[in-house]
Each structure stands twice: as C-alpha cells, then as structure tokens.
Design a protein around this motif. Structure first.
Motif, PDB file in Angstrom:
ATOM      1  N   PHE A  53      -0.410   6.397   7.771  1.00  0.00           N
ATOM      2  CA  PHE A  53       0.663   6.560   6.796  1.00  0.00           C
ATOM      3  C   PHE A  53       2.015   6.298   7.434  1.00  0.00           C
ATOM      4  CE2 PHE A  53      -1.447   9.380   3.342  1.00  0.00           C
ATOM      5  CZ  PHE A  53      -2.444   8.432   3.221  1.00  0.00           C
ATOM      6  N   LYS A  91      -7.399  10.728   1.978  1.00  0.00           N
ATOM      7  CA  LYS A  91      -6.676   9.735   1.179  1.00  0.00           C
ATOM      8  C   LYS A  91      -6.680   8.374   1.889  1.00  0.00           C
ATOM      9  CE  LYS A  91      -3.099   8.727  -1.752  1.00  0.00           C
ATOM     10  NZ  LYS A  91      -2.586   9.004  -3.006  1.00  0.00           N
ATOM     11  N   TRP A  92      -6.457   8.392   3.189  1.00  0.00           N
ATOM     12  CA  TRP A  92      -6.402   7.138   3.932  1.00  0.00           C
ATOM     13  C   TRP A  92      -7.758   6.449   3.946  1.00  0.00           C
ATOM     14  CZ3 TRP A  92      -4.449   2.949   5.316  1.00  0.00           C
ATOM     15  CH2 TRP A  92      -4.856   2.240   6.443  1.00  0.00           C
ATOM     16  N   GLN A  93      -8.834   7.238   4.171  1.00  0.00           N
ATOM     17  CA  GLN A  93     -10.181   6.651   4.118  1.00  0.00           C
ATOM     18  C   GLN A  93     -10.421   6.018   2.753  1.00  0.00           C
ATOM     19  OE1 GLN A  93     -12.179  10.246   5.232  1.00  0.00           O
ATOM     20  NE2 GLN A  93     -12.657   9.505   7.289  1.00  0.00           N
ATOM     21  N   LEU A 130       2.397   2.545   7.713  1.00  0.00           N
ATOM     22  CA  LEU A 130       2.649   1.929   6.405  1.00  0.00           C
ATOM     23  C   LEU A 130       4.085   2.206   5.958  1.00  0.00           C
ATOM     24  CD1 LEU A 130      -0.691   2.809   4.599  1.00  0.00           C
ATOM     25  CD2 LEU A 130      -0.013   0.612   5.520  1.00  0.00           C
ATOM     26  N   VAL A 170     -17.987  -2.370   4.502  1.00  0.00           N
ATOM     27  CA  VAL A 170     -17.019  -1.462   5.107  1.00  0.00           C
ATOM     28  C   VAL A 170     -17.537  -0.035   5.087  1.00  0.00           C
ATOM     29  CG1 VAL A 170     -14.753  -0.422   4.832  1.00  0.00           C
ATOM     30  CG2 VAL A 170     -15.025  -2.890   4.615  1.00  0.00           C
ATOM     31  N   ILE A 173      -8.174   4.845   0.745  1.00  0.00           N
ATOM     32  CA  ILE A 173      -7.365   3.636   0.590  1.00  0.00           C
ATOM     33  C   ILE A 173      -8.030   2.446   1.280  1.00  0.00           C
ATOM     34  CG2 ILE A 173      -5.206   2.529   1.286  1.00  0.00           C
ATOM     35  CD1 ILE A 173      -3.849   5.263   0.811  1.00  0.00           C
ATOM     36  N   LEU A 199     -17.950  -6.894   0.337  1.00  0.00           N
ATOM     37  CA  LEU A 199     -17.157  -6.420   1.463  1.00  0.00           C
ATOM     38  C   LEU A 199     -17.084  -4.898   1.457  1.00  0.00           C
ATOM     39  CD1 LEU A 199     -14.141  -8.517   2.427  1.00  0.00           C
ATOM     40  CD2 LEU A 199     -14.470  -6.224   3.326  1.00  0.00           C
ATOM     41  N   ASP A 200     -16.876  -4.388   0.256  1.00  0.00           N
ATOM     42  CA  ASP A 200     -16.782  -2.943   0.071  1.00  0.00           C
ATOM     43  C   ASP A 200     -17.991  -2.237   0.695  1.00  0.00           C
ATOM     44  OD1 ASP A 200     -16.416  -0.850  -2.887  1.00  0.00           O
ATOM     45  OD2 ASP A 200     -16.302  -0.412  -0.764  1.00  0.00           O
ATOM     46  N   PRO A 233     -10.367  -2.762  -0.527  1.00  0.00           N
ATOM     47  CA  PRO A 233     -11.437  -3.727  -0.820  1.00  0.00           C
ATOM     48  C   PRO A 233     -11.515  -4.085  -2.306  1.00  0.00           C
ATOM     49  CG  PRO A 233     -12.251  -2.033   0.643  1.00  0.00           C
ATOM     50  CD  PRO A 233     -10.884  -1.610   0.236  1.00  0.00           C
ATOM     51  N   ARG A 237     -11.163   2.101   2.498  1.00  0.00           N
ATOM     52  CA  ARG A 237     -12.574   1.795   2.224  1.00  0.00           C
ATOM     53  C   ARG A 237     -12.837   1.482   0.766  1.00  0.00           C
ATOM     54  NH1 ARG A 237     -15.324   6.364   5.767  1.00  0.00           N
ATOM     55  NH2 ARG A 237     -14.714   5.571   7.807  1.00  0.00           N
ATOM     56  N   VAL A 238     -12.004   1.998  -0.121  1.00  0.00           N
ATOM     57  CA  VAL A 238     -12.269   1.807  -1.548  1.00  0.00           C
ATOM     58  C   VAL A 238     -11.178   0.981  -2.228  1.00  0.00           C
ATOM     59  CG1 VAL A 238     -12.628   2.962  -3.763  1.00  0.00           C
ATOM     60  CG2 VAL A 238     -13.557   3.961  -1.662  1.00  0.00           C
ATOM     61  N   ILE A 244       0.838  -1.195   0.000  1.00  0.00           N
ATOM     62  CA  ILE A 244       0.000   0.000   0.000  1.00  0.00           C
ATOM     63  C   ILE A 244       0.874   1.246   0.000  1.00  0.00           C
ATOM     64  CG2 ILE A 244      -1.669   1.345   1.336  1.00  0.00           C
ATOM     65  CD1 ILE A 244      -2.802  -1.245   2.404  1.00  0.00           C
ATOM     66  N   GLU A 299      -5.178   9.440   9.628  1.00  0.00           N
ATOM     67  CA  GLU A 299      -4.444   9.316   8.371  1.00  0.00           C
ATOM     68  C   GLU A 299      -2.946   9.412   8.625  1.00  0.00           C
ATOM     69  OE1 GLU A 299      -5.523  10.730   4.273  1.00  0.00           O
ATOM     70  OE2 GLU A 299      -4.334  12.440   4.920  1.00  0.00           O
TER      71      GLU A 299
END
Lengths: 258, 296, 307
Positions: C35, B187-189, C38, C7, B191, C3-4, B197, B193-194, B93, C31
């Motif tokens: 980040f 952006k994180w949401q 990650l 969520v 990543i 799933l989408d 998945p 949620r959309v 990611i 966020e």
C-alpha cells in the motif's frame, strides 16, 4: 375525431387474439378482451404474468423494445392500432400513459404540463388555461398554484405522480393507461391517486395494472386476471372477487400464491 | 401526420449521414496518405524503404530508409512504457481500491490536468529542465536523448493508462472482492490475486491506448530527443539523440517542395505511422471487447 | 480467468508452506509495504503535475502583463507581446468548434438514439475509435493533402480549422454519447407516451437534459484545439505575421507554435526565455481554465440532480 358517429355500445378497446414474443420467449398468449368506455379496468396477476406487457401493447410502447414481435389485433374506435395506416405518435396522443415511478421532466411544474400541448401546437394564449385545467383535474392545483415556476423535481413523490397525471391529461387523451401508478407511493398519496382515478372515469376510459388487489377491488369496474401470459379470467370486478369462475383466480385472490 | 413522418425520417437520415461521415473521413485519410505515400515507390523500392538503414533525404546520394526512424520511435516508446505502465497501474490501483474516496477525489483532478497539458508545454518543460539534468547526470555532450524523450512521453501517457485501468478495476464486481475477503484474505491479497487479474484485459487495453498515444506524439519528442536519424543501439541508445517518425514528418514537411520524392517519402512515413496506430487501436478494441464478455 | 487460477494456485502453495501465525503476520507486513508503494506511485504522479505546473507558473508569471497580452511582437519576436498568437488561437477555437460541435452532436445522437446493432453501426464505431487514436501529425498530413492542396484552401485558417475539427470530432462524439447515456430512459418513455415524436423528444427532453455533459466535453476539446501544434504545422500556422488574419484564407499565428518556434528556432533563444515562459503560462492557463470550467459545470449539474 368523429365523436358523432361513434357507436355507444362499441367497446373503447377491443383486443383480439393478441400474442407477443420477446425474442423466442412468448410473453402473451392469445389474449382477447373488451374494455367498455368510461370504465376502470384493473389488470392483476403475479409479477411476470404479462399484465405490464399487455398494457404497453395498448399504446404500442413495446415498439421501443428490440426483438419484440406482436400478432393479433387491438382496436380502438374500430381501428386496429397495429394496422398499416396507424401513426404511433397520433395513437399515443389518444392513449396516454402514467408510469410506475413518478417521472417528471427536469423542468418547471408549468413546463411539464405545457410540454405536450406546446409540441402539439397549442396556441400560446391558451396554454395557461390548459395547464390550470389539467392541474385542477389532477387534483393538485390547490397545492402548487403559487409555485408553477419551481422545478417539478422539488415536489413530493405523490405530488410528482399527480403532476405526471396532469401532464398526461393536458394532451387530452381518450384512454389513460396506468402502470402500477401507486407502487412507489405512501398510503396517503395512494388513496389520493385512487380518488383521482375514480373521478377521471367520467371523462376517460381507464386501464390500470396493479399488484394491489385491494386497490383493484376498490376502484375498478372490470378486472382481468393474468397468469403466465394468459388472460385467465375477465369480468365485472365484483364477480371476479366474490365469485371467480377459475380455480387459479380464486387461489390468487385468496392469497394462496403470487 | 404524413409530413411529420417525412420530417422524422429525413432527420434520422441526416443524422445517419453525419455519423457515417466518420467512416468517410477515415477512408479519405487512408486514401490521401497512401496515394502520396505510394508515389515514393516510383523512385525507391518498397524494400529499400522498409529495410533501409539510412535516412538522408537531402544529400546528393539520397536515401529514404525507414529503419532509423522506426527504431527511434520504438526505443522512445519502449522506454516510456517501461516506466509509465507500472507507475500508472499502481496509481490506478491506489486511486480505485485503497485511497479514501475523498483522497481519490482529490487525486483525480491532477490526472485530468496532466491529460490537458499541451504537448508543446511538455516539450518546453523537457527542454529547459530535463535536458540539462540528463546532460549533467550522465555527463553527455547533449541532454537531448532518447531517455529524455522516454521520460516526457511516459509522463504524457500516464493519464491514459491511469484512467482506463481505473475504469477496468472499478468495474470488477464487488461480489468478487467480498468473496475473497470473506475467505480471510487481506485486502492486498484480494487486490493482486482477484481484482487485478479480473481487470487485466481492461488494463491491457489502457496500456495499448497509452502506447498508441506515445507512438503518435510529435511536438514533445521533436523538442527533447535531438532528432538525429541514426539507428539507436541498445541499451546505450537511450543516452544518444534519436529521431522518431513523427518528428521527421513535422521537421521536414515545412521545407520540402510539394510533389518531390522527399515529400512522398514523408507521406510514406505517415502511412506507416497510421497503420501502426491503427493496429494498436484495433488490438486495444478487441481486448476491450473480450473484457466486456467476461463482465457479462 | 486462466491467469487468475494460476495466481491463486501459487498463492495457495505459499500459504501452505508458511502457515500459522507467521503467515498472518507476513501478509499484514506485505500489505503495508504494498500500500505504501502504491500510494507513493500516486504521489509521484501528483508530483509530476505540481513540478511542471509550478515551474512554468514560477518562471512565467513575471512575464505576463497587459502589454504582453495585447501587443504585437517586436524586433524579430525578441520583444513585445503575443497578441496575434492569442487571437489566432481564439480564431482556431471558433473555427474548429463551429464545425466539429454540430457534427459531433448529430453523430452522437444518431449512435445513441437511433442506431441499431448493425454492421454499419459497428463500422461507424470502429471508425470513431480509430480517428481518436490517429496521431495528430497524421491529421496534419491529411489536412495538407486534402484541404491545402486538393481543395485548394491553401495554407490558411480555414485549412487548419478543418483539420483540427476532424481531430476533435471523435472526442466530441464520445463525450456527447456519454452525456446522452446518462439521460434516464424514463424521460424518453414518458415523452413518447404523450404522443410526442421521437425527434421532438430528443430535441425537447433528451438534449436539454444532456447539455451539461455536452458542454463539459466541448470545453475539454477547446483545450485540445488550443494546445495542438502538429496538425496546424503544415496547414496554416505562420512563424511570424505583422498583422492579424483578415479572412479565413489568411495564415495566422498560434500560441503553441509560437512557443515552439521561440524555444527551438528563434533568433535568440536565451534572450527570449521570458517570452517563452510567459507564452507557456498563457497556454497553460487557457487549458487549465477550461478544465476548471468543465469541472465546475459537472459539479453544478451533479448538485442540481441531488434536489
């Protein structure tokens, strides 16, 4: 092969009741046309009308497409190119094609032109001559004669397209098909290629697909108008543009749609 | 013209035959593996093999029970996946969605390097570095444990998981992302949620292939897991030596007389291993296929 | 997709409960945290690579000198060089690549240029996928059963090369296919339109254009051959040989097996540590060098396309 016995009055290309399907969808409907020798025939029509599909029938490029089914006859020199004893490779030597986007191979200028003759077994000694002749006929020799070994991809778009024409000429076809050859080029390159095409008429039979009606009017002797897979009208260019018989032809030419 | 067409057809046939050879090879692998493997069942019943709790191939009262080896492979692989999957997906990611393209271009070669390191080198590193660390930090009689194997194996599975997940994530259409961003999501949401998945089936295919790679790994495990063929307990088994199916084959094949029962037993273990990886690959394949449908 | 939906549904709930400014703020904070985590994961992966490479390089470089690379092992392999192992590995590379490369390219050309969407093609694709996923130790068993025993090639360079060739065949097929896919369709069309047959088009236009990609893939599979141990374990590699292999039916030494033996079963494991580090480093340098070559070829090719 047998120039001597060829009948002068016989059309170079004769299309009879051509139908073409992509899967279930019929893309050409009952197209018939006679294209005279040493003439320029323009095919016009709105996008998706089948003109590009049609021109690709003339050298059987549609064979490459899956699910493509063709009925009808296309005769050159009196022989059906869809007949049983036709070799597609030989056919394409006689019917050359220049594509919309200039697409030289990633080789030198020289090797691009020499590519066809080499594979068709031209004598190594004759190759220089064939290449020069083809480049001269394509009106590009003077610009590039001093850098034949440089990569073809370094040429400008218009030069690349003339190189592609030279590459086609080097195989010595009888018919040359142009599929929107100037749609990716600027106006100056376009007019050069138009001049070139007019010049080529004396030695070749030319069929050109164009979306540019001025281009069709400027360079062609005959014009065919396609609409939704049908050949609506075919005749002398002057007649089509000044005095169309069909209403839809007139609408298209006068810019009412498409 | 005729001779040319003849030549063209001949070439096409030759090319076809070579590619069909891959099917033949796969069939031959099945044939030769199973043929020698099945001979085991002249001496041991299939049930004894599949459910046997003891692998004593050379004692007088010899037993060829698969379970210790099977669970050995299972615990090591499970441990590896447990830490490699989150780490791998997170890295994927980061590389494909968050990192600046320049940073991503800097990171990718490291993953390629990791993929290229030979398994003996991983094993050697594990042996001289990780084994003593594990031994001292847990105060164990030996550092050659399932955990050691899991850690090394996890590192080795990372490139597979990262590369395939990254492919899956970057192939999510950017219109989906833009749609979410335009709704005011961060952006994180977007990543989680959309994008994730939508890429989930591609990511799972990557995980499956990572598992496949882990189950089949031999040299590294042979060097760091201690190779004791006992059924591991859970979770204490992580800190004890284990022996995987792969290591068993590699360790013992060199010393068995060809054609003996022990020899056939090793082929039977190989057959089981082959069937397991075959299934894992088929699952990964079918996941990938479903995933392709979605993108269309 | 199911799933989408789930969520985002729970997400909506969260938004409704918190609402307003604080939600915006929380979203920003989470966020940042996400980040950072990650990024940390990616850094960890890089860390693994650096630690492993660094450790081997740091400990190995002092062992490597001309003598180490060009001398035979001495005194039960506790002293001397690793020359025969290097030679053996090179022979393996030559042997397996000369079998797998032509086969792989031919298969890839068929699959990418000729094959239609038939059942047979599906079967071939499936076989390649499964070969790619088959464990290397299983290839070793197969090599033992087929080449060593059934064909009677014995424990030899030939058996090992054949076994490794099968192992890398799927890799070469896949990378060649990828290289072929990137060749523009226009090249094929314009060659065919010149009355050039399909095979000649492939030979003179498609394959030359795909060569950089094919080389990249092959170079990576050379690395694989150099590093694999399990497939040669029972098909031909030897613990120690006093001389170089003199025919394809000879046994041979190889770098990865040499390292394995010294590290786990040598006569004096502690004393030979320097040789082990040196061998690991040589092996690593070969593999990484090949990776670097692959990267350079790819970059060179990419720049050339940009003209």
């Amino acid at each position: 092969m047998t120039e001597a016995v060829q009948n002068v009055s016989q059309p170079q290309i004769q299309v009879e009741n051509l139908n073409l399907w992509y899967g279930e969808k019929q893309a050409l409907k009952n197209v018939s046309m006679q294209i005279p020798k040493n003439s320029i025939t323009a095919l016009i029509g709105p996008s998706g009308c089948g003109k590009s599909t049609f021109i690709r029938c003339l050298n059987r490029m549609n064979d490459l497409i899956k699910d493509c089914r063709i009925e009808g006859r296309v005769l050159t020199e009196g022989k059906d190119i869809y007949g049983p004893n036709i070799d597609v490779v030989d056919l394409r030597k006689k019917v050359g094609m220049v594509f919309q986007k200039p697409n030289p191979f990633p080789m030198s200028i020289y090797d691009n032109v020499a590519y066809g003759p080499r594979i068709h077994g031209a004598n190594r000694k004759d190759l220089d001559g064939i290449v020069e002749q083809a480049l001269r006929s394509a009106a590009i020799w003077n610009e590039i004669s001093d850098r034949l070994k440089s990569p073809a991809l370094s040429l400008s778009g218009g030069q690349q397209q003339r190189l592609c024409i030279a590459r086609t000429l080097a195989v010595k076809p009888k018919i040359i098909l142009f599929d929107e050859p100037t749609s990716a080029l600027d106006p100056i390159s376009t007019s050069r290629i138009e001049d070139l095409i007019i010049n080529l008429k004396k030695d070749y039979t030319i069929v050109i697909v164009t979306h540019n009606m001025q281009q069709a009017a400027r360079i062609s002797d005959y014009t065919g108008f396609f609409l939704m897979g049908e050949l609506i009208e075919f005749g002398q260019t002057r007649q089509i543009f000044q005095n169309p018989r069909e209403k839809s032809t007139e609408d298209y030419i006068t810019g009412r749609f498409g | 013209m005729l001779s040319r067409n003849y030549r063209e057809k001949t070439i096409e046939w030759a090319l076809f035959l070579v590619s069909a050879l891959t099917v033949v090879i796969l069939l031959l692998i099945c044939l030769f593996l199973f043929r020698d493997g099945l001979l085991l069942f002249k001496d041991t019943s299939l049930m004894d093999f599949l459910t046997g709790k003891f692998w004593y191939p050379t004692s007088i009262n010899r037993q060829f029970g698969l379970l210790p080896l099977f669970f050995g492979s299972l615990i090591v692989t499970a441990g590896a996946i447990l830490f490699a999957v989150p780490l791998g997906i997170a890295s994927a990611i980061y590389i494909s969605e968050i990192a600046d393209p320049k940073v991503a271009d800097f990171l990718k070669p490291f993953i390629e390097i990791l993929a290229g390191v030979p398994s003996v080198v991983f094993g050697f590193f594990g042996l001289v570095v990780l084994v003593p660390i594990i031994q001292h930090s847990f105060n164990l009689p030996t550092g050659q444990t399932a955990l050691t194997g899991s850690i090394m194996l996890g590192i080795m599975a990372l490139p597979t998981i990262i590369t395939i997940s990254e492919d899956a994530i970057s192939s999510v259409p950017s219109t989906l992302e833009q749609g979410s961003l335009a709704l005011g999501a961060t952006k994180w949401q977007t990543i989680y949620r959309v994008v994730v998945p939508a890429a989930l089936s591609g990511i799972s295919a990557g995980v499956m292939l990572g598992i496949g790679r882990a189950i089949g790994e031999t040299m590294t495990l042979m060097m760091v897991t201690g190779n004791t063929a006992v059924i591991p307990s859970f979770p204490g088994g992580f800190l004890a030596p284990v022996r995987t199916m792969t290591a068993t084959i590699a360790l013992e094949m060199g010393e068995v007389p060809q054609g003996s029962t022990h020899f056939h037993a090793l082929f039977a273990v190989g057959s089981v291993l082959f069937i397991i990886t075959l299934l894992v690959n088929l699952i990964a394949d079918s996941i990938k296929k479903r995933y392709k449908f979605k993108v269309d | 997709m199911e799933l989408d939906a789930k969520v985002s549904e729970s997400g909506d709930k969260a938004i409704r409960v918190k609402g307003g400014l604080s939600m915006r703020f929380n979203a920003k904070i989470s966020e940042k945290i996400a980040f950072a985590l990650l990024g940390l994961s990616a850094l960890t992966v890089v860390g693994f690579v650096l630690v492993i490479l660094g450790y081997i390089i740091y400990n190995g470089y002092s062992a490597i000198n001309i003598g180490f690379l060009t001398e035979m092992p001495r005194l039960m392999m506790t002293e001397g060089g690793i020359y025969p192992a290097i030679v053996g590995t090179i022979y393996l590379i030559i042997g397996s690549m000369s079998i797998a490369l032509p086969m792989g390219i031919m298969a890839a050309v068929y699959l990418n240029e000729y094959a239609g969407e038939t059942r047979t093609t599906w079967l071939i694709e499936m076989a390649i996928n499964n070969l790619a996923g088959t464990p290397s130790v299983v290839f070793g068993l197969f090599g033992l059963a087929l080449f060593v025993k059934y064909f009677g090639f014995g424990s030899s360079l030939l058996s090992s090369s054949l076994t490794l060739a099968l192992l890398i065949l799927p890799v070469i097929i896949r990378s060649t296919e990828e290289a072929l896919i990137t060749v523009p369709k226009e090249y094929r069309e314009s060659s065919l339109a010149l009355g050039v047959s399909k095979w000649q088009t492939i030979r003179h236009v498609v394959l030359p254009a795909a060569i950089p990609g094919i080389i990249t893939g092959s170079v990576l599979s050379i690395g694989r051959v150099a590093g694999e141990t399990a497939p040669i374990l029972f098909t031909g590699v030897a613990y120690f040989l006093p001389r170089l292999p003199d025919s394809i039916y000879s046994q041979f030494m190889a770098l990865p097996y040499h390292l394995f033996v010294l590290a786990t079963a040598g006569t004096n494991i502690e004393k030979t540590r320097p040789i082990q580090y040196g061998t690991a480093l040589v092996l690593l340098l070969i593999v990484l060098g090949l990776n670097l070559v692959a990267v350079l070829i790819r970059r060179h090719y990419r720049n050339k396309l940009k003209i």
